[in-house]
Design a protein around this motif. Structure first.
Motif, short mmCIF file in Angstrom:
data_model
loop_
_atom_site.label_atom_id
_atom_site.label_comp_id
_atom_site.label_asym_id
_atom_site.label_seq_id
_atom_site.Cartn_x
_atom_site.Cartn_y
_atom_site.Cartn_z
N LEU A 78 -27.53 85.52 -87.58
CA LEU A 78 -28.01 85.82 -86.47
C LEU A 78 -27.20 85.16 -85.33
N ASP A 79 -26.64 84.03 -85.63
CA ASP A 79 -26.17 83.11 -84.67
C ASP A 79 -24.60 83.80 -84.34
N ARG A 80 -24.09 84.61 -85.56
CA ARG A 80 -22.73 84.96 -85.36
C ARG A 80 -22.73 86.42 -84.90
N ALA A 81 -23.85 87.18 -84.84
CA ALA A 81 -23.91 88.42 -84.74
C ALA A 81 -23.55 89.37 -83.36
N GLY A 82 -23.39 88.53 -82.48
CA GLY A 82 -23.05 88.84 -81.13
C GLY A 82 -24.30 89.61 -80.30
N LEU A 83 -25.47 89.03 -80.66
CA LEU A 83 -26.49 89.49 -80.27
C LEU A 83 -26.73 88.30 -78.73
N ALA A 84 -27.59 88.93 -77.94
CA ALA A 84 -27.86 87.95 -76.65
C ALA A 84 -27.94 86.67 -76.82
N GLU A 85 -28.66 86.08 -77.89
CA GLU A 85 -29.12 84.70 -78.39
C GLU A 85 -28.16 84.17 -79.32
N SER A 86 -27.06 85.06 -79.66
CA SER A 86 -25.92 84.55 -80.75
C SER A 86 -25.16 83.51 -80.07
N GLN A 87 -24.40 82.66 -80.90
CA GLN A 87 -23.51 81.53 -80.55
C GLN A 87 -22.20 82.31 -80.59
N GLU A 88 -21.95 83.33 -81.35
CA GLU A 88 -20.88 83.81 -81.59
C GLU A 88 -20.86 85.37 -81.80
N ASP A 89 -19.54 86.07 -81.54
CA ASP A 89 -19.56 87.46 -81.62
C ASP A 89 -18.48 87.95 -82.59
N LYS A 90 -18.84 88.02 -83.94
CA LYS A 90 -17.97 88.16 -84.98
C LYS A 90 -17.52 89.56 -84.91
N GLY A 91 -18.22 90.45 -84.50
CA GLY A 91 -18.08 91.90 -84.55
C GLY A 91 -16.76 92.13 -83.76
N TYR A 92 -16.83 91.45 -82.42
CA TYR A 92 -15.79 91.48 -81.33
C TYR A 92 -14.60 91.15 -81.76
N ASP A 93 -14.76 89.59 -82.54
CA ASP A 93 -13.55 88.97 -82.89
C ASP A 93 -12.90 89.68 -84.04
N VAL A 94 -13.63 90.27 -84.87
CA VAL A 94 -12.94 91.17 -85.98
C VAL A 94 -12.00 92.22 -85.52
N ALA A 95 -12.85 93.20 -84.56
CA ALA A 95 -12.12 94.13 -84.06
C ALA A 95 -10.86 93.63 -83.15
N ALA A 96 -10.86 92.64 -82.65
CA ALA A 96 -9.85 92.09 -81.82
C ALA A 96 -8.66 91.78 -82.68
N ALA A 97 -9.13 91.06 -83.73
CA ALA A 97 -7.98 90.66 -85.05
C ALA A 97 -7.52 91.91 -85.46
N THR A 98 -8.08 92.80 -85.81
CA THR A 98 -7.85 93.99 -86.35
C THR A 98 -6.73 94.83 -85.36
N LEU A 99 -7.05 94.98 -84.13
CA LEU A 99 -6.18 95.66 -83.13
C LEU A 99 -4.87 94.69 -83.05
N GLN A 100 -5.17 93.48 -82.97
CA GLN A 100 -3.77 92.62 -82.90
C GLN A 100 -2.75 92.93 -84.07
N THR A 101 -3.27 92.80 -85.37
CA THR A 101 -2.69 92.86 -86.54
C THR A 101 -2.15 94.40 -86.78
N ALA A 102 -2.91 95.28 -86.25
CA ALA A 102 -2.16 96.82 -86.19
C ALA A 102 -1.16 96.70 -85.06
N VAL A 103 -1.12 96.11 -84.06
CA VAL A 103 -0.08 96.28 -83.09
C VAL A 103 1.15 95.74 -83.51
N THR A 104 0.92 94.53 -84.19
CA THR A 104 1.93 93.62 -85.00
C THR A 104 2.63 94.36 -85.96
N LEU A 105 1.76 95.20 -86.92
CA LEU A 105 2.52 95.91 -87.69
C LEU A 105 3.37 97.06 -87.29
N ARG A 106 2.94 97.51 -86.28
CA ARG A 106 3.45 98.82 -85.71
C ARG A 106 4.82 98.08 -85.25
#
Length: 162
Positions: A128-156
């Motif tokens: 729950l602390d990592r899930a990106g909910l209002a009471e969460s400390q981290e937003d791993k869904g956002y972070d992983v999507a950002a990393a995926t986008l960054q890597t896709a751009v780099t690979l291109r």
């Protein structure tokens, strides 16, 4: 010396034009998964890719690799999201290992950006602390999507400079 890729998580600075992204999310643990999926969608929305992205739900983390592999054939990047919470049996170890090994192999075999967004937690609160909910400390869904986008751009960029 050329500079390809950056160490940024500011997705709005990425040139994602033409990228095709998929998100595959487990269904197990609805509250955590809704948060992770919401975070990934926010990142895709910020760069204007949400409406053209493919979102697929699967049963659990064990199913992420096979569906991610299929999506990697037609997408530039796949954001794989799941959660495994440690219990009293070795099930945790087997599922985590299968998800991690499978997703890593897909990235290497396909040369595509595969984001590893599987929370491997000792208890529900850690998830729950990592899930990106209002009471969460981290937003791993956002972070992983950002990393995926960054890597896709780099690979291109690498393929264009190769």
């Amino acid at each position: 010396m050329s500079s390809i890729g950056t160490a940024t998580t500011d997705v709005t600075q990425l040139d994602v034009s033409g990228l095709k992204i998929a998100v595959v999310a487990a269904s197990w643990h609805e509250q955590v998964m809704d948060g992770l999926l919401g975070g990934a969608k926010r990142a895709l929305e910020q760069v204007g890719l949400l409406d053209t992205s493919t979102v697929v739900r699967v049963a659990g983390a064990f199913e992420l690799p096979v569906v991610s592999q299929s999506l990697a054939q037609t997408h530039d990047g796949v954001v794989a999201l799941g959660v495994v919470i440690r219990g009293g049996t070795p099930h945790f170890d087997y599922v985590c290992s299968a998800a991690c090994d499978g997703l890593g192999r897909i990235a290497l075999d396909t040369g595509k950006s595969i984001g590893f967004g599987v929370l491997t937690c000792d208890d529900e609160q850690q998830a729950l602390d990592r899930a990106g909910l209002a009471e969460s400390q981290e937003d791993k869904g956002y972070d992983v999507a950002a990393a995926t986008l960054q890597t896709a751009v780099t690979l291109r960029e690498l393929s264009q400079h190769g």
